[in-house]
Scaffold this motif. Structure first.
Motif, short mmCIF file in Angstrom:
data_model
loop_
_atom_site.label_atom_id
_atom_site.label_comp_id
_atom_site.label_asym_id
_atom_site.label_seq_id
_atom_site.Cartn_x
_atom_site.Cartn_y
_atom_site.Cartn_z
N LYS A 262 0.80 -1.21 0.00
CA LYS A 262 0.00 0.00 0.00
C LYS A 262 0.84 1.29 0.00
CE LYS A 262 -4.11 1.32 2.48
NZ LYS A 262 -5.23 0.82 3.26
N ASN A 263 1.92 1.29 0.81
CA ASN A 263 2.74 2.51 0.94
C ASN A 263 3.46 2.89 -0.34
OD1 ASN A 263 1.95 2.51 3.54
ND2 ASN A 263 3.87 1.73 4.38
N GLN A 264 3.56 1.94 -1.26
CA GLN A 264 4.27 2.16 -2.52
C GLN A 264 3.58 3.22 -3.39
OE1 GLN A 264 3.54 -1.25 -4.83
NE2 GLN A 264 5.01 -0.81 -6.45
N LEU A 265 2.24 3.32 -3.28
CA LEU A 265 1.50 4.20 -4.18
C LEU A 265 1.90 5.66 -3.98
CD1 LEU A 265 -2.09 2.71 -4.32
CD2 LEU A 265 -0.02 1.98 -5.46
N GLY A 266 2.26 6.32 -5.08
CA GLY A 266 2.67 7.71 -5.01
C GLY A 266 4.17 7.87 -4.89
N ILE A 267 4.85 6.85 -4.33
CA ILE A 267 6.32 6.93 -4.20
C ILE A 267 6.94 5.68 -4.84
CG2 ILE A 267 6.57 8.53 -2.25
CD1 ILE A 267 6.73 6.01 -0.40
#
Ligand code: GTP
Ligand code: MG
Length: 266
Positions: A133-138
């Motif tokens: 999930k944290n991957q999105l945008g970065i």
């Protein structure tokens, strides 16, 4: 002539199962993402329990989701108990929900999920592998692996059936929806495995429902049932390997072990 069998064959597998808004799936999903996560990246540090389903428009059109309702989970090689290597590409067919309207995002395909998820020719130019999930945008801070040549031809399906109790979802509804999916998957003539998920929290009567489901006459005994737990890493690999062995019958036949026995063996 060089022996072809030195290079493991690649099996392209789609994980499918009840998806949609909370109205359809209840308070939480059936476990497709967790199953794929545990299969592709099985180490405890790489296993996440919270995956994407409700998204902003920006994340929906970013390169990981890429305006599709499926995720590319990447590639992994596994070895069966018999010592045979299998290479897999894994995709998850889901339904992404818009965080402003709480309705599914509109995409080019307007078919309902139970039809759309049976697609065997998937295309998505330069779609990136999903990691967490944290991957999105970065995305640049994570490994950037693309779906091979922007397309995948699906060889078989792991259909997920949740045997835990989830608020807002009745077992009858899940059985009915899974039947719709299975009936449409049967039309593709591709092998199917039914993976029950969350067996660490199983309700015995739901396990029986899953057994009854695969023994329906219309499936002609062709759908094996593998009892898994992604949280406890039980029989996740087995579900995919059994499917690969149905796709390529020269690769042996693994024994399907009941959940409690498999959990003890771990
Ligand atoms: P959508 O893609 O949103 O339709 O959901 P999904 O089918 O991908 O479900 P997901 O894998 O996101 O799992 C939903 C929730 O179920 C997780 O956040 C976990 O809390 C729970 N869950 C998943 N796998 C297991 C498991 O093996 N055991 C238990 N106890 N819970 C699980
Ligand atoms: Mg998911």
């Amino acid at each position: 002539m060089a022996k072809k069998c030195d290079v493991p064959r690649t099996f392209n597998v789609a994980a499918v199962g009840l998806s949609g808004t909370e109205k359809e799936k209840g308070s939480t999903g059936v476990g497709k993402s967790c199953l794929c996560n545990r299969f592709v990246r099985h180490l405890a540090d790489d296993y996440h329990v919270d995956h994407i389903s409700v998204l902003s428009q920006t994340d929906f059109s970013g390169r990981v989701v890429n305006n599709d309702h499926f995720l590319y989970w990447g590639e992994v090689t596994k070895t069966s108990d018999e010592g045979v290597d299998f290479n897999f590409n894994v995709v998850e067919q889901t339904e992404f929900i818009d965080d402003s309207s709480f309705q599914p995002f509109k995409s080019s395909k307007t078919d309902p999920y139970y039809k759309r998820c049976t697609t065997i020719k998937l295309t998505s130019a330069e779609k990136l592998m999903y990691i967490c999930k944290n991957q999105l945008g970065i995305e640049k801070e994570y490994e950037q692996k693309m779906i091979p040549e922007g397309k995948l031809s699906i060889d078989g399906f792991v259909c997920v059936f949740d045997v835990s109790d989830v608020p807002g979802r009745t077992i009858d509804k899940q059985v009915e929806y899974t039947c719709l999916i299975l009936n449409n998957l049967m039309k593709t003539k591709k092998p199917i495995v039914l993976a029950t998920t969350k067996n660490d929290e199983a309700r015995e009567s739901y396990v029986k429902e899953a057994e009854r489901l695969v023994s329906r006459r219309e499936y002609k005994g062709s759908i094996p049932l593998v009892e898994t737990s992604a949280h406890e890493d039980v029989s996740v690999d087995l579900a995919f390997i059994v499917l690969a062995q149905m796709i390529d019958r020269t690769k042996g036949k693994s024994k399907i072990v009941p959940f409690l026995e498999a959990a003890l063996r771990r």
